[in-house]
Enzyme design. Structure first.
Site, PDB file in Angstrom:
ATOM      1  CD  GLU A 182      51.291  -3.566  19.714  1.00  0.00           C
ATOM      2  OE1 GLU A 182      50.868  -3.810  18.550  1.00  0.00           O
ATOM      3  OE2 GLU A 182      51.676  -2.463  20.064  1.00  0.00           O
ATOM      4  CB  CYS A 239      49.837  -0.111  17.601  1.00  0.00           C
ATOM      5  SG  CYS A 239      49.776  -0.075  19.398  1.00  0.00           S
TER       6      CYS A 239
END
Length: 983
Positions: A746, A780
């Site tokens: 990720e 994020c």
């Protein structure tokens, strides 16, 4: 039910019958036949789906700038039937095709809704409402003015509400002084009553009515309340605190008691507070308030209402997984209301009882109880809502009782939120007015006692073994706040300690790592043993030697260990959150949410492994048996980030472990203590020391892990640059390697929120601010771009500016802090470099200054940014927002999709067409509609993106665990010697 209720039933029937006779001959205005000749309200009561669309359309109407936009949205909500809905009989299809037609029909639709709004709203301003208020006074009805307006999202707007209250008090007092005397309205059993009463919405007096910080909230609210009370006292006006959402109840009561216990206001005799009967705690609350009034020595008013936020409060509490503090059935609320009536009337020497109701039985019960207690008529007051239940208003006035109308004042269309609430009340299946005036129920049924059903209408139908998210802490509860403060005190007393080696079988030879508090960079949180590069080989050898024993355990046994780890986290939840606050600077709610998410990962993956552990039969054909089974891949390297220092590593590590892999775990060098605490919990839960090995260290340890030949799987969360290096390295196949390394990565995002011209700007601005400043933008999933349609662009920027200026920046140990520090000096330097660059690319709208000694970066907003600017293309990982202008939603989507990332995105819109377009074209892994874009929940919003945001299945989803395993299919011939085996 009231004490000895059965004995009061004859009186209730007698009084109720009399009141019914007094109210006969007229229906409430809303239900009169002249309203909406096509019967739209009746249709809403018959068709729940249409009702939802109708009220949603009414809600969005104020945002629409043109008549053409009104028509367009009416078509989106009601399709071909919209002309019928709005009663437009002059050729809708022909007219709508022309600009003149759009103007006519748009104006007509607005007119219809404005007419309805005028039923419940006395005027667009106090000046406009004065003739209505004077007319009510002439009819011997008192009133309490409620000032409508937008939600308060900034300190400036809170100041504006204060000023509106001050202006309203001055104007109302000046005008009311000239009215004729009405003794019934100006005198009660305790003395003189003011002619002017103002109902206050306390949430409008602060940009953040937050129970997590009662003291800070009180200071902000009280500073604006004091001049209002001063003026009310000087002009002999009354003030009532409205009650709002359930989680603010205790806070509002605390503010009320604290303010009116202050010496200048202790003798103010015309203060009051609303109490909601649908709260299970209301009886206790009333007892507490009465005891406080005795100590204070000056009477107050208690306005008893049934409550107006049941639907939204119930949904919010159930979403959070908290026990709903409200009665779940209308009959329970009615019964509780009746039980509270004698409590108020018996304490009439201390309080002024005011009963808010439009229910014939409730009115009759109040009168019957008052009669039984020999309460004089002037000792109680009936309060009803302006525009509702006019027949009962007239009946109670004719009965010789004091009636006061709750009277909203404000611009008609911006008052839609209030209007929708009134419409929901009137058209609900439980509405008394609907039962009498639409369904024409018999008087016998209308006066029957409330009898709750045996079963709850909102009990979940979810299977008993279904996964449930760990509820966040409810910080409106004093016990939750006290527990967190105690945990913070405990961990603060332990900072600076040196931690032992985590593994007996492995000696780490690196230097001790200093973990520092980002809010106070000179404070050492912990000294943690770290690994040197040569330790990686020894750790890998230990993981390999431990693999056979760990993988030989049944999958269900490994699942049980994960659940024990989750239980240990629950026991230490506040302590773990407190360590996060210190080590990575997370505010209270963010830290608590991270611990809850870690628990979720452990529980969810345990449940998933229970499902995957058993062989899965594939097909059902005679003569063969086919099964799919899973086996672990081997040794997994988990390289974790610091921004979710417990949840993300808990998810990656537990996924690898529960599937039978052994794990080499490198926590971030910025959060080594949280990694160590996770490792200790897993060991204590039953994971062997050699099955999960913690290797704190810098980037060189991550590189050594990725290069280790023993590693078969790499699970990584972090920057795009490092993620791409890992993927490239895993593809290399040196001699002797027999496994292609699998990388689950990720790698961040450049996330956008689109705001169109139908959006609720209150919600949109709050959502953007939350999404770009939450944990100082270090998520994020954080919003770093707001793409706003040009028709609302300037208004959005103006209110956004004020909202950002109102944020509380400070030490996250303070519960009132909204924006804390960034993680370290390196992060601060990088963010400030982007800010310097942004001043060359866009227009600096706001940059908050900071004066804290740690690594603080004030929230910063740039306007007029172009989609090709670096500010709009590169991940910043800090509280920096680029605001961009778009002509259409299609153009906005093109801007949103113009980066190399595809992680999260959001849209604020009330246009069904625009929402459908976003669902189809917004290229992100997680799309959020009319809500902030951070805070994904395990199982409910599996998280992850594509393109350069990452590779692999979504974390917290059904597909995540198989990535750590090898799938094998076993196909057996079951036909032997002419017969088929059945075992």
């Amino acid at each position: 039910m009231v004490p000895h209720a059965a004995s009061l039933e004859p009186a209730i029937t007698r009084i109720g019958t009399h009141l019914s006779q007094l109210s006969a001959g007229r229906a409430p205005t809303l239900f009169e036949g002249r309203w909406w000749s096509q019967g739209v309200i009746n249709l809403a009561m018959k068709d729940p789906a249409f009702k939802v669309q109708l009220f949603r359309f009414i809600d969005v109407l104020p945002a629409l700038a043109s008549d053409q936009a009104v028509v367009k949205l009416a078509e989106e909500y009601f399709g071909a039937s919209h002309g019928h809905v709005w009663g437009l009989h002059w050729g809708m299809k022909a007219l709508a095709a022309t600009s003149l037609g759009a103007a006519i029909t748009g104006k007509s639709i607005r007119h219809q809704v404005e007419q309805m709004a005028r039923t419940f709203i006395a005027g667009g301003s106090v000046a406009d409402a004065l003739p209505v208020l004077a007319g009510l006074w002439k009819e011997e009805r008192a009133w309490s003015v409620d000032l409508l307006g937008e939600a308060t999202i900034s300190n400036l707007e809170a100041d504006q509400y204060r000023d509106r209250c001050l202006a309203a008090l001055s104007e109302l007092a000046h005008e009311a002084a000239r009215w004729p005397a009405v003794s019934r309205l100006e005198q009660d059993h305790l003395g003189v009553l003011p002619r002017v009463q103002l109902s206050l919405k306390i949430s409008a007096l602060t940009s953040r009515l937050d129970p997590i910080d009662p003291d800070g909230t009180y200071q902000a609210v009280a500073a604006r309340l004091r001049p209002i009370v001063d003026l009310a006292a000087a002009t002999a006006c009354g003030l009532i605190f409205d009650m709002e959402q359930a989680d603010s109840k205790d806070l509002l009561l605390d503010i009320f008691r604290r303010l009116f216990a202050e010496e200048p206001y202790r003798s103010f005799a015309h203060a009051g507070v609303a109490m909601q009967a649908y709260h299970r705690e209301t009886e206790r609350d009333i007892h507490d308030v009465i005891a406080w009034v005795e100590r204070r020595g000056t009477p107050i008013t208690i306005r008893l209402v049934k409550g107006a936020y049941w639907d939204s409060d119930t949904v919010r509490y159930r979403q959070a997984g908290w026990p709903v503090p409200l009665f779940v059935q209308k009959a329970e609320t009615d019964a509780n209301y009746e039980a509270l009536i004698p409590l108020l009337l018996r304490h009439r020497d201390l309080i002024r009882p005011a009963f808010g109701t439009h229910n014939l039985r409730t009115l009759a019960v109040i009168e019957a109880v008052a009669e039984s207690l020999t309460v004089p008529p002037e000792a109680l007051e009936y309060q009803m809502i302006y525009g509702m239940a006019e027949p009962f208003q007239q009946a109670m006035a004719a009965y010789g009782r004091r009636v006061r109308l709750y009277t909203p004042v404000g611009r008609l269309l911006p008052g839609m939120a209030y209007l929708v609430r009134r419409l929901l009340e009137n058209t609900s299946n439980e509405s008394f007015l609907r039962k009498e005036y639409v369904e024409s129920q018999s008087l016998h049924r209308l006066l029957a006692p409330p009898v709750p059903a045996a079963s709850s209408p909102i009990l979940s139908s979810r299977p008993a073994d279904a996964f449930l998210n760990e509820p966040p802490r409810d910080f409106s509860r004093i016990a939750s706040r006290t527990a967190m403060q105690a945990a913070i005190g405990k961990v603060c007393s332990q900072t600076g300690h040196s931690w032992d080696l985590p593994h007996r079988e492995l000696r780490l030879t690196g230097a001790r790592m200093e973990s520092r508090n980002p809010a106070h960079s000179d404070e050492v949180v912990a000294l943690v043993p770290s690994a040197a590069v040569p330790d990686v080989a020894a750790a890998a050898a230990l993981a390999v030697s431990s693999a056979a024993d760990w993988r030989s355990q049944l999958g269900t046994e490994r699942s049980a260990i994960m659940r024990r780890a989750a239980a240990l986290m629950r026991e230490r939840r506040d302590e773990l959150a407190a360590w996060e606050i210190l080590e990575v600077g997370k505010p209270w709610r963010d830290a608590d949410a991270d611990v809850a998410e870690a628990i979720d990962f452990l529980e969810f993956y345990a449940g998933q492994m229970d499902r995957l552990a058993s062989p899965l039969q594939l097909g059902d054909y005679p003569g063969e048996r086919n099964h799919r089974v899973y086996a672990p891949r081997g040794v997994a390297a988990v390289i974790a980030p610091w921004n979710f220092p417990l949840a993300i590593p808990a998810g990656m590590v537990s996924a690898a472990l529960v599937t039978g892999n052994t794990v080499l775990f490198k926590p971030s060098e910025r959060s080594p203590l949280m990694g160590r605490l996770l490792t200790d919990i897993l060991h204590e839960a039953g994971v062997p020391s050699g099955a999960v090995i913690c290797l704190p260290g810098g980037p060189e340890i991550g590189r050594a892990l990725a290069a280790s030949p023993e590693i078969s799987t790499i699970a990584f969360t972090g920057s795009q640059d490092v993620g791409l290096q890992l993927i490239a390295g895993a593809a290399a196949m040196p001699p002797g390697r027999s496994v292609v390394k699998r990388v689950i990565a990720e790698m961040g995002g450049k996330n956008a929120i689109i705001v169109d011209d139908t959006a609720d700007l209150d919600e949109a601005i709050a959502g953007v601010v939350t999404s770009f400043t939450g944990y100082a933008g270090q998520k994020c999933s954080a919003c770093s771009r707001a793409i706003v349609l040009e028709s609302v662009y300037d208004q959005f920027l103006s209110r956004l500016h004020d909202a950002v200026m109102s944020l509380s920046i400070g030490d996250p140990l303070d519960p009132g802090t909204q924006v804390g520090p960034v993680i370290d000096a390196r992060a601060k330097e990088r963010i400030e470099a982007f800010i310097a660059m942004g001043q060359q690319e866009g227009r600096l709208l706001i940059r908050r200054s900071t004066e804290w000694p740690g690594h603080f970066v004030g929230p910063t907003v740039f306007a007029d940014v172009s989609s090709h600017h670096r500010l709009a293309q590169e991940e910043i990982f800090g509280p920096v927002l680029a605001v961009m202008k778009a002509a259409t939603v299609t153009a906005a989507l093109e801007m949103a999709n113009s980066t190399s990332y595809a992680l999260t995105g959001g849209i604020y819109s009330r246009s069904p067409m625009n929402l459908a377009l976003a669902r189809e074209r917004f290229d992100v892994g997680n799309l959020y509609v009319n809500r902030p874009i951070t805070g994904a929940l395990v199982g409910r919003q599996p998280f992850g993106g594509h393109r350069l945001s990452g590779v692999g299945a979504k974390a917290g989803g059904d597909e995540y665990l198989p990535q750590f395993m090898v799938a094998r299919v076993i196909s057996e011939n079951t036909l032997r010697r002419g017969f088929e085996a059945t075992d």
